[in-house]
Motif scaffolding. Structure first.
Motif, PDB file in Angstrom:
ATOM      1  N   GLU A   1       4.779   7.230  64.305  1.00  0.00           N
ATOM      2  CA  GLU A   1       5.532   8.475  64.228  1.00  0.00           C
ATOM      3  C   GLU A   1       6.955   8.293  63.720  1.00  0.00           C
ATOM      4  O   GLU A   1       7.672   9.265  63.514  1.00  0.00           O
ATOM      5  CB  GLU A   1       5.567   9.136  65.615  1.00  0.00           C
ATOM      6  CG  GLU A   1       4.223   9.719  65.999  1.00  0.00           C
ATOM      7  CD  GLU A   1       4.297  10.501  67.286  1.00  0.00           C
ATOM      8  OE1 GLU A   1       5.418  10.828  67.715  1.00  0.00           O
ATOM      9  OE2 GLU A   1       3.236  10.780  67.853  1.00  0.00           O
TER      10      GLU A   1
ATOM     11  N   ARG B   1       5.510  18.488  60.814  1.00  0.00           N
ATOM     12  CA  ARG B   1       5.324  18.558  62.267  1.00  0.00           C
ATOM     13  C   ARG B   1       5.321  19.992  62.775  1.00  0.00           C
ATOM     14  O   ARG B   1       4.472  20.370  63.588  1.00  0.00           O
ATOM     15  CB  ARG B   1       6.445  17.784  62.980  1.00  0.00           C
ATOM     16  CG  ARG B   1       6.250  16.285  62.922  1.00  0.00           C
ATOM     17  CD  ARG B   1       7.388  15.588  63.656  1.00  0.00           C
ATOM     18  NE  ARG B   1       7.262  14.141  63.496  1.00  0.00           N
ATOM     19  CZ  ARG B   1       8.198  13.280  63.845  1.00  0.00           C
ATOM     20  NH1 ARG B   1       9.337  13.705  64.380  1.00  0.00           N
ATOM     21  NH2 ARG B   1       8.025  11.985  63.672  1.00  0.00           N
ATOM     22  N   THR B   2       6.301  20.794  62.328  1.00  0.00           N
ATOM     23  CA  THR B   2       6.378  22.158  62.859  1.00  0.00           C
ATOM     24  C   THR B   2       5.256  23.023  62.290  1.00  0.00           C
ATOM     25  O   THR B   2       4.764  23.915  62.982  1.00  0.00           O
ATOM     26  CB  THR B   2       7.745  22.812  62.582  1.00  0.00           C
ATOM     27  OG1 THR B   2       8.082  22.636  61.226  1.00  0.00           O
ATOM     28  CG2 THR B   2       8.819  22.220  63.450  1.00  0.00           C
ATOM     29  N   PHE B   3       4.834  22.740  61.051  1.00  0.00           N
ATOM     30  CA  PHE B   3       3.698  23.492  60.500  1.00  0.00           C
ATOM     31  C   PHE B   3       2.448  23.201  61.339  1.00  0.00           C
ATOM     32  O   PHE B   3       1.722  24.105  61.745  1.00  0.00           O
ATOM     33  CB  PHE B   3       3.448  23.125  59.034  1.00  0.00           C
ATOM     34  CG  PHE B   3       2.404  23.996  58.388  1.00  0.00           C
ATOM     35  CD1 PHE B   3       2.768  25.122  57.664  1.00  0.00           C
ATOM     36  CD2 PHE B   3       1.051  23.704  58.531  1.00  0.00           C
ATOM     37  CE1 PHE B   3       1.796  25.948  57.100  1.00  0.00           C
ATOM     38  CE2 PHE B   3       0.078  24.515  57.977  1.00  0.00           C
ATOM     39  CZ  PHE B   3       0.451  25.642  57.247  1.00  0.00           C
TER      40      PHE B   3
ATOM     41  N   ILE C   1       9.068  15.603  56.895  1.00  0.00           N
ATOM     42  CA  ILE C   1       8.432  15.216  58.158  1.00  0.00           C
ATOM     43  C   ILE C   1       8.558  16.346  59.189  1.00  0.00           C
ATOM     44  O   ILE C   1       7.589  16.714  59.850  1.00  0.00           O
ATOM     45  CB  ILE C   1       9.047  13.905  58.707  1.00  0.00           C
ATOM     46  CG1 ILE C   1       8.797  12.753  57.720  1.00  0.00           C
ATOM     47  CG2 ILE C   1       8.453  13.572  60.083  1.00  0.00           C
ATOM     48  CD1 ILE C   1       9.492  11.453  58.087  1.00  0.00           C
ATOM     49  N   VAL C   2       9.759  16.921  59.285  1.00  0.00           N
ATOM     50  CA  VAL C   2       9.936  17.993  60.282  1.00  0.00           C
ATOM     51  C   VAL C   2       9.120  19.220  59.880  1.00  0.00           C
ATOM     52  O   VAL C   2       8.559  19.920  60.740  1.00  0.00           O
ATOM     53  CB  VAL C   2      11.432  18.326  60.515  1.00  0.00           C
ATOM     54  CG1 VAL C   2      11.976  19.292  59.472  1.00  0.00           C
ATOM     55  CG2 VAL C   2      11.633  18.900  61.911  1.00  0.00           C
ATOM     56  N   ALA C   3       9.013  19.459  58.567  1.00  0.00           N
ATOM     57  CA  ALA C   3       8.216  20.603  58.108  1.00  0.00           C
ATOM     58  C   ALA C   3       6.739  20.389  58.445  1.00  0.00           C
ATOM     59  O   ALA C   3       6.056  21.298  58.930  1.00  0.00           O
ATOM     60  CB  ALA C   3       8.412  20.820  56.606  1.00  0.00           C
TER      61      ALA C   3
ATOM     62  N   ALA D   1       3.397  28.804  58.811  1.00  0.00           N
ATOM     63  CA  ALA D   1       2.220  28.445  59.609  1.00  0.00           C
ATOM     64  C   ALA D   1       1.788  29.577  60.531  1.00  0.00           C
ATOM     65  O   ALA D   1       0.600  29.759  60.791  1.00  0.00           O
ATOM     66  CB  ALA D   1       2.508  27.184  60.437  1.00  0.00           C
TER      67      ALA D   1
ATOM     68  N   ARG E   1      13.383  13.299  56.045  1.00  0.00           N
ATOM     69  CA  ARG E   1      13.052  13.975  57.315  1.00  0.00           C
ATOM     70  C   ARG E   1      12.765  15.468  57.134  1.00  0.00           C
ATOM     71  O   ARG E   1      12.170  16.081  58.019  1.00  0.00           O
ATOM     72  CB  ARG E   1      14.143  13.746  58.361  1.00  0.00           C
ATOM     73  CG  ARG E   1      15.470  14.270  57.961  1.00  0.00           C
ATOM     74  CD  ARG E   1      16.514  14.052  59.056  1.00  0.00           C
ATOM     75  NE  ARG E   1      17.828  14.012  58.438  1.00  0.00           N
ATOM     76  CZ  ARG E   1      18.546  12.909  58.277  1.00  0.00           C
ATOM     77  NH1 ARG E   1      18.126  11.762  58.743  1.00  0.00           N
ATOM     78  NH2 ARG E   1      19.713  12.951  57.674  1.00  0.00           N
ATOM     79  N   VAL E   2      13.196  16.044  56.012  1.00  0.00           N
ATOM     80  CA  VAL E   2      12.905  17.460  55.746  1.00  0.00           C
ATOM     81  C   VAL E   2      11.388  17.672  55.700  1.00  0.00           C
ATOM     82  O   VAL E   2      10.850  18.585  56.330  1.00  0.00           O
ATOM     83  CB  VAL E   2      13.573  17.914  54.424  1.00  0.00           C
ATOM     84  CG1 VAL E   2      13.003  19.250  53.953  1.00  0.00           C
ATOM     85  CG2 VAL E   2      15.080  18.021  54.601  1.00  0.00           C
TER      86      VAL E   2
ATOM     87  N   ALA F   1       9.990   7.819  61.317  1.00  0.00           N
ATOM     88  CA  ALA F   1      10.373   8.024  59.926  1.00  0.00           C
ATOM     89  C   ALA F   1      10.817   6.670  59.371  1.00  0.00           C
ATOM     90  O   ALA F   1      11.580   5.957  60.009  1.00  0.00           O
ATOM     91  CB  ALA F   1      11.516   9.022  59.834  1.00  0.00           C
TER      92      ALA F   1
ATOM     93  N   ALA G   1       8.671  26.066  57.730  1.00  0.00           N
ATOM     94  CA  ALA G   1       7.282  25.618  57.915  1.00  0.00           C
ATOM     95  C   ALA G   1       6.622  26.368  59.070  1.00  0.00           C
ATOM     96  O   ALA G   1       5.465  26.778  58.978  1.00  0.00           O
ATOM     97  CB  ALA G   1       7.252  24.112  58.179  1.00  0.00           C
TER      98      ALA G   1
ATOM     99  N   ALA H   1      14.216  23.514  57.389  1.00  0.00           N
ATOM    100  CA  ALA H   1      12.859  23.115  56.987  1.00  0.00           C
ATOM    101  C   ALA H   1      11.858  23.400  58.101  1.00  0.00           C
ATOM    102  O   ALA H   1      10.754  23.890  57.850  1.00  0.00           O
ATOM    103  CB  ALA H   1      12.839  21.632  56.617  1.00  0.00           C
ATOM    104  N   ALA H   2      12.252  23.108  59.336  1.00  0.00           N
ATOM    105  CA  ALA H   2      11.362  23.355  60.481  1.00  0.00           C
ATOM    106  C   ALA H   2      11.039  24.838  60.589  1.00  0.00           C
ATOM    107  O   ALA H   2       9.880  25.227  60.782  1.00  0.00           O
ATOM    108  CB  ALA H   2      12.015  22.855  61.767  1.00  0.00           C
TER     109      ALA H   2
ATOM    110  N   LEU I   1      15.366  15.598  64.137  1.00  0.00           N
ATOM    111  CA  LEU I   1      13.965  15.400  63.733  1.00  0.00           C
ATOM    112  C   LEU I   1      13.100  15.063  64.946  1.00  0.00           C
ATOM    113  O   LEU I   1      12.014  15.609  65.117  1.00  0.00           O
ATOM    114  CB  LEU I   1      13.873  14.277  62.688  1.00  0.00           C
ATOM    115  CG  LEU I   1      12.453  13.803  62.343  1.00  0.00           C
ATOM    116  CD1 LEU I   1      11.639  14.924  61.694  1.00  0.00           C
ATOM    117  CD2 LEU I   1      12.490  12.583  61.426  1.00  0.00           C
TER     118      LEU I   1
ATOM    119  N   GLN J   1      10.123  19.165  67.867  1.00  0.00           N
ATOM    120  CA  GLN J   1       8.858  19.634  68.452  1.00  0.00           C
ATOM    121  C   GLN J   1       8.882  19.679  69.984  1.00  0.00           C
ATOM    122  O   GLN J   1       8.439  20.673  70.568  1.00  0.00           O
ATOM    123  CB  GLN J   1       7.683  18.806  67.939  1.00  0.00           C
ATOM    124  CG  GLN J   1       6.345  19.478  68.290  1.00  0.00           C
ATOM    125  CD  GLN J   1       5.160  18.764  67.692  1.00  0.00           C
ATOM    126  OE1 GLN J   1       5.241  18.187  66.620  1.00  0.00           O
ATOM    127  NE2 GLN J   1       4.043  18.793  68.406  1.00  0.00           N
TER     128      GLN J   1
END
Ligand SMILES: [Zn+2]
Lengths: 343, 206
Positions: free
Chosen positions: B185, B79-81, B75-77, A97, B72-73, B187, A93, A89-90, A48, A52
């Motif tokens: 930031e 962030r990456t979005f 949160i990571v989504a 996006a 965290r699923v 979690a 998304a 999930a990353a 996590l 990024q």
């Protein structure tokens, strides 16, 4: 772009066709050292936090913007469930996006896909037998086509080979990760000093487990041997134990891999996975392959350990083969079968 | 317009405009399918709202507290979005969103599994309508909740099984309007990983 989070490495890779542009790996290995092995929850938390920064670094390394990416590939399995979910999930998304097609791919086939990224210009030749050995998996594959035809010949029925290295290292009082430590200590040791068992190699086992592996009995055998010597107050050579253990692992890995090449009439063997970093694996593989007239291929080490570039490479193969992207509803599948190249 | 994502309980994704009007909402109470549904939910919300990514002005992430695998699923989504869309990210304490709109003093308690609760207390709302957190978020066993929460009798217990991302988005819009500080930031797992450092290898022979 490839996203890999199946174990303890957050990997982001960027490729253009068969050409590697970036391979960023953020490892949580140090955080696992005090526990003697990968702790799934620690690995997932690290993914996590690393995601990024790793994305940003990979784009910078490749010298491209996110908008330049044509498609995204992600490991959907097999691996540690909680760790896989972060990458899945990353990737979803990010794909929504940026409006990019998303390919959910198989981690093990990704290891084979790494071989397309060679800078020596030689193309991957198929079919090939692939031996993939790490702390998370020990698998023997027959790969006829990277995007459509991969067969599982065998795998470990208990510990992965890399796990066996970690456990025996602990037994010998060596730190984690065990592979490099055993490699270091084994230098100068006699690999024939102690005859440790070769798992699933007896005639009876070979009927049903011809290409399967087992390392848990070996680990116990090493423990027994060490305890007996210690109890007797003997001054035994750790170098000999390490060398003999390593030889038992490497011998059984390559005996079965070469047998698969011979049985299947496939004169090619590809190695992948972190255990390939082990010097003795590479050395004995070359020797056995030369003896049997088998062509050996070992991708560069940075592409053997878990990484995002191999996932990107496999994704690029799927795109170039005209495969449609995955739908957005795939799950993180910790036991994804190797026959399922794309989820 | 904000896109909000929360996976501290089930999976909840919503799009809310600057007036706080909900434009789209996708929810699932399933606590095991976060990674599976998250992509379709984000895509579905954009489609339902009839907007594109460029119409958004921010992404709101529910930081928990919540059980770690699912939390965290989201949160990571988020962030990456936000990264992919080039949008700012606004982290929000999920309990704050649950308490958003409550006038009376409330105790928010959400399921932490293993017969435990995540809890926070709120004394009401401030002059612009933002929730005033008195204590928490923290973790305690269900049996010890009353003993653990300061001034327990003072609060109305709100045991909340689900979380609506729409409330996170609306709260974030209001916080942004009034230039309030967002959450950190980190979690909010509020629980250490389950691990023990072993004493060393065990003997295999007697
Ligand atoms: Zn691997």
């Amino acid at each position: 772009m490839g996203i890999e989070t199946s174990c303890d490495e957050t990997g982001i890779g960027i490729v253009r066709g068969n050409h590697l542009l970036a391979n960023v790996i953020s490892s949580s290995m140090d955080e696992h050292a005090r526990y003697g092995g990968v702790v799934p929850e620690v690995a997932a938390r690290a993914h996590l936090e690393a995601m990024q920064p790793a994305l940003e670094q990979a784009l910078a390394e490749a010298g491209v913007a996110i908008g330049d990416i044509d498609a995204i590939a992600v490991t959907s399995g097999p691996g540690l469930a909680g760790a896989l979910m972060v990458g899945v999930a990353a990737a979803k998304a990010l794909a929504v996006a940026t409006d990019k097609p998303l390919y959910a791919v198989n981690h093990l086939v990704g290891h084979v896909g790494a071989d397309v990224l060679r800078d020596d210009g030689t193309e991957i030749e198929l079919p090939t037998i692939a031996l993939l050995v790490s702390g998370g998996h020990t698998s023997l594959l027959h790969v006829r086509n990277l995007v459509s035809d991969v067969e599982l010949l065998g795998e470990t029925i208990d510990d992965a080979a890399g796990e066996a290295f970690d456990k025996v290292a602990r037994l010998l009082g060596l730190p984690y990760p065990g592979g490099p430590q055993i490699d270091r200590v084994a230098t100068g040791g006699d690999p024939r000093a102690i005859r440790f068992p070769r798992g699933l190699s007896r005639a009876k086992d070979m009927e049903h487990h011809r290409y399967d592996f087992s390392f848990s009995g070996l680990k116990t055998a090493v423990a027994r041997w060490v305890e007996r010597e210690q109890d007797a107050g003997a001054d035994f050579s750790i170098a000999d134990v390490a060398a003999s253990f390593r030889e038992a692992v490497v011998d059984v890995l390559l005996t079965k891999a070469v047998a698969a090449c011979v049985d299947r009439g496939v004169p090619r063997l590809l190695l992948g996975g972190g255990v390939v970093a082990n010097a003795r694996v590479r050395e004995l593989a070359q020797q056995r392959c030369d003896e049997a007239g088998i062509q050996l291929r070992i991708p560069p080490l940075s592409l053997c350990t878990d990484n995002g570039a191999m996932i990107a490479a496999l994704g690029a193969q799927l795109v170039m083969a005209g495969k449609p992207p995955s739908t957005l509803d795939f799950s993180a599948d910790s036991t994804l079968p190797v026959t399922q190249i794309q989820a | 317009m904000f896109l909000a994502i929360d996976t501290s309980a089930g999976t909840s994704v919503a799009i809310v405009d600057v007036q706080g009007v909900v434009r789209a909402e996708c929810d699932s109470a399933d606590t095991r399918k976060h990674a599976e549904v998250i992509g379709d939910f984000i895509y579905g919300c954009l489609t339902d709202a009839g907007i594109t990514v460029t119409d958004l002005t921010g992404v709101v992430a529910g930081m928990g507290p919540g059980p770690f695998t699912g939390l965290r699923v989201g949160i990571v989504a988020a962030r990456t979005f936000a990264f992919g869309a080039g949008l700012p990210i606004y982290p929000v304490v999920t309990h704050d969103a649950i308490a958003f709109g409550e006038i009376e003093p409330v105790l928010i308690a959400t399921d932490a599994r293993r017969a435990e609760f995540y809890w926070s207390t709120y004394s009401g709302m401030d002059d612009v309508g933002l929730p005033l957190r008195a204590a928490g978020p923290a973790l305690t066993t269900a049996a010890e909740l009353a003993a653990h929460v300061p001034n327990f009798e003072h609060y109305v217990l709100r045991e909340t099984p689900t979380v609506r991302a729409a409330k996170l988005a609306a709260l974030a819009q209001l916080m942004k309007t009034h230039n309030r500080d967002f959450a950190g930031e980190e979690a909010l797992y509020l629980r250490s990983p389950d691990i023990s450092v072993s004493a060393g290898p065990k003997r295999v022979t007697a």
